[in-house]
Design an enzyme around this catalytic site. Sequence first.
Site, PDB file in Angstrom:
ATOM      1  N   ASP A  67       0.271  -1.325  -0.105  1.00  0.00           N
ATOM      2  CA  ASP A  67       0.321  -0.011   0.290  1.00  0.00           C
ATOM      3  C   ASP A  67       1.341   1.569   0.011  1.00  0.00           C
ATOM      4  O   ASP A  67       1.907   1.166  -0.117  1.00  0.00           O
ATOM      5  CB  ASP A  67      -0.862   0.018   1.191  1.00  0.00           C
ATOM      6  CG  ASP A  67      -0.399  -0.320   2.511  1.00  0.00           C
ATOM      7  OD1 ASP A  67       0.845  -0.351   2.656  1.00  0.00           O
ATOM      8  OD2 ASP A  67      -0.669  -0.955   3.228  1.00  0.00           O
ATOM      9  N   ASN A 136      -7.732  -2.485  13.735  1.00  0.00           N
ATOM     10  CA  ASN A 136      -8.668  -2.969  13.593  1.00  0.00           C
ATOM     11  C   ASN A 136      -9.426  -3.580  12.832  1.00  0.00           C
ATOM     12  O   ASN A 136      -9.741  -4.685  11.859  1.00  0.00           O
ATOM     13  CB  ASN A 136      -9.655  -2.095  13.439  1.00  0.00           C
ATOM     14  CG  ASN A 136      -8.932  -1.384  12.079  1.00  0.00           C
ATOM     15  OD1 ASN A 136      -8.337  -2.100  11.482  1.00  0.00           O
ATOM     16  ND2 ASN A 136      -9.022  -0.147  11.568  1.00  0.00           N
ATOM     17  N   HIS A 138      -7.044  -4.638   9.750  1.00  0.00           N
ATOM     18  CA  HIS A 138      -6.932  -4.661   8.960  1.00  0.00           C
ATOM     19  C   HIS A 138      -5.577  -5.080   8.077  1.00  0.00           C
ATOM     20  O   HIS A 138      -4.264  -5.430   9.018  1.00  0.00           O
ATOM     21  CB  HIS A 138      -6.890  -3.003   7.915  1.00  0.00           C
ATOM     22  CG  HIS A 138      -5.577  -1.345   8.546  1.00  0.00           C
ATOM     23  ND1 HIS A 138      -5.716  -0.722   9.790  1.00  0.00           N
ATOM     24  CD2 HIS A 138      -4.414  -1.723   9.240  1.00  0.00           C
ATOM     25  CE1 HIS A 138      -4.386   0.301   9.201  1.00  0.00           C
ATOM     26  NE2 HIS A 138      -3.940  -0.703   8.835  1.00  0.00           N
ATOM     27  N   GLU A 143      -9.528  -1.687   5.287  1.00  0.00           N
ATOM     28  CA  GLU A 143     -10.299  -1.522   6.476  1.00  0.00           C
ATOM     29  C   GLU A 143     -11.742  -2.513   6.602  1.00  0.00           C
ATOM     30  O   GLU A 143     -11.990  -3.462   5.739  1.00  0.00           O
ATOM     31  CB  GLU A 143     -11.123  -0.133   6.426  1.00  0.00           C
ATOM     32  CG  GLU A 143      -9.300   0.933   6.203  1.00  0.00           C
ATOM     33  CD  GLU A 143      -8.649   1.207   7.640  1.00  0.00           C
ATOM     34  OE1 GLU A 143      -8.570   0.320   8.559  1.00  0.00           O
ATOM     35  OE2 GLU A 143      -8.841   2.361   7.988  1.00  0.00           O
TER      36      GLU A 143
HETATM   37  C1  GLP Z   1      -0.232   0.172   8.573  1.00  0.00           C
HETATM   38  C2  GLP Z   1      -0.331  -0.634   7.518  1.00  0.00           C
HETATM   39  C3  GLP Z   1      -0.541  -1.435   7.473  1.00  0.00           C
HETATM   40  C4  GLP Z   1       0.721  -2.664   9.087  1.00  0.00           C
HETATM   41  C5  GLP Z   1       0.219  -1.376  10.068  1.00  0.00           C
HETATM   42  C6  GLP Z   1       0.289  -2.161  10.964  1.00  0.00           C
HETATM   43  O1  GLP Z   1      -2.002   0.812   8.779  1.00  0.00           O
HETATM   44  N1  GLP Z   1      -1.170  -0.027   6.120  1.00  0.00           N
HETATM   45  O2  GLP Z   1       0.455  -2.796   6.679  1.00  0.00           O
HETATM   46  O3  GLP Z   1       0.428  -4.127   8.512  1.00  0.00           O
HETATM   47  O4  GLP Z   1      -1.188  -0.241   9.718  1.00  0.00           O
HETATM   48  O5  GLP Z   1       1.213  -1.360  12.052  1.00  0.00           O
HETATM   49  P1  GLP Z   1       2.150  -2.060  12.511  1.00  0.00           P
HETATM   50  O6  GLP Z   1       3.273  -2.267  12.338  1.00  0.00           O
HETATM   51  O7  GLP Z   1       2.698   0.150  13.136  1.00  0.00           O
HETATM   52  O8  GLP Z   1       1.457  -1.566  13.574  1.00  0.00           O
END
Ligand code: GLP
Length: 241
Positions: A67, A136, A138, A143
Amino acid sequence: MKVYLAEDYQEMSRFAANLIASRVALRPECVLGLATGSTPVGTYELLVEQHKSGKLDFSKVKTVNLDEYVGLPADHDQSYRYFMQTNLFDHINIDPANTHVPNGMAEDPAVECARYDQVIDELGGIDLQILGIGHNGHIGFNEPSDTVPMGTHLVDLTQRTIQANARFFASEAEVPKQAITMGIGTIMSARQIVVMASGADKADIIKAAFAGPVMPQVPASLLRLRSDLILVGDRAALSKL
Ligand code: GLP
């Protein structure tokens, strides 16, 4: 689903790095699906270490990232392209032309989404997809929703995601409100999928996603449709599973 309980963040990172390294060793021209966020940072550090010690050659590897934020240029320090450059690509011998991240600055996001799907198609799909998980549920930026998006698409980020990611920006107002993300269909088509989770703040969502009902309102739960799914988490993240 196979669950690997790691003692801590370091052990989780080592597990994921070793999976990636063995995939690259077996198939030097493999396609890696990569994630951003704090979860895979340690994994990328270990991959850089292995490369620097001469054990890992990325010269033929191709990567596709999950993404990108809409509206952030590649050189913005919070763009996911910048994240990938500084945490991995700049420190290994990967060909820049083989690294793919959606273009968050594309004039027409719909055209960019179609282009990104075509890139993944032309690469022959993803061999190994690495995923983190949002609070959440995702994955990428898919989402919670009533439907299951198949291909790359534009998303409106939820307030919860914007708040969670505000820690990386000067203020919440600066967090982009939209992103381009690979679809769940594409993620599910990867030949191997590994979800990583670390920290007590992920324990509730890990329980919901991997022990609760399978539904698009908890996007990560859909991954359980893949019986060969690998979940690797540290003790804190898996504490409620
Ligand atoms: C972000 C990314 C995800 C990621 C998630 C968790 O928003 N788009 O790909 O897995 O949130 O992030 P973190 O690893 O910092 O907890």
